[in-house]
Design a protein around this motif. Sequence first.
Motif, mmCIF file in Angstrom:
data_model
loop_
_atom_site.group_PDB
_atom_site.id
_atom_site.type_symbol
_atom_site.label_atom_id
_atom_site.label_comp_id
_atom_site.label_asym_id
_atom_site.label_seq_id
_atom_site.Cartn_x
_atom_site.Cartn_y
_atom_site.Cartn_z
ATOM 1 N N THR A 180 0.814 -1.207 0.000
ATOM 2 C CA THR A 180 0.000 0.000 0.000
ATOM 3 C C THR A 180 0.855 1.268 0.000
ATOM 4 N N ASP A 229 -0.381 3.978 1.425
ATOM 5 C CA ASP A 229 -1.085 4.798 2.412
ATOM 6 C C ASP A 229 -0.162 5.565 3.350
ATOM 7 N N SER A 251 -5.116 1.350 -1.377
ATOM 8 C CA SER A 251 -5.392 1.854 -0.040
ATOM 9 C C SER A 251 -6.059 0.769 0.805
ATOM 10 N N GLN A 252 -6.142 1.010 2.121
ATOM 11 C CA GLN A 252 -6.828 0.073 3.012
ATOM 12 C C GLN A 252 -8.276 -0.128 2.572
#
Length: 275
Positions: free
Chosen positions: A195, A197, A221-222
């Motif tokens: 990721t 993020d 992303s999560q």
Amino acid sequence: MTSSQAARDIDTSRPHSARMYDYYLGGKDHFEVDKQAAEQVAEVYPAIFVCARENRAFMHRATRVLAREHGIRQWLDIGTGIPTEPNLHQVAQSVVPDARVVYADNDPLVLKYAERLMRSTREGRTAYIEADVNDAGALLNAPELAEVLDLGRPVALSLNALLHFVTDAQDPYGIVRRLLDVLPSGSALAVSHCTPDFDPPTWQKITDIYTSAGTPVQFRSQKDVARFFDGLELLDPGVTVGHRWRPDMAEAGSATPEAPTNAEVSLWTGVGIKP
């Protein structure tokens, strides 16, 4: 294709994601071109080695949890990569000796090492099939899969460090849905996914390195990783950073300064059960 044919088909003129991953793990199954590309990644993201180790550690823990706590006895591992011991079947069979595991990959490089994936316990079974995750139908209908797995009983679908190599244009959510649709209630999905993020600029540089090497990637992303679990019952602690998913006691007791940070790991992980 035989392993000797696979060896002849291996392209050593450009870096390969599986061989780069082998380098991150400290393996020996890579070439200079892979080392150079991997070191480019390490230059912008020195913690790539931590990320790779935590990815493997998550796979080990998820496999043990599914075997011990959820009665899983069958696994389908797609995007197997170069075998690194302990392999998934060795982890599963250390808990349940009769575990059955089918590995799938479409890379001739993996076929070259496939014999490592076949060292099963006497009670269990393993198989390797050459298949592409983009063709779920062909993968699920492979005779080798039917010889080892009973799709009428729960199966754990293991997609570790695979889906960030499946871009949105390839419909990754549709692929996962098609694979899960044929599996019965009680089956599981285990996913690990890099990721951006925690450090978007660095992961854009990593994206550029892989893309320029001929390997398109899409780090998510999560929220986007969580979408893969739509309709499933997520196990605690949900979709979380790799080293925080059910840490072993030894890991949980580690001194805080020695534990990796979320940014160092940069890996979303989760396990869901099909109701």
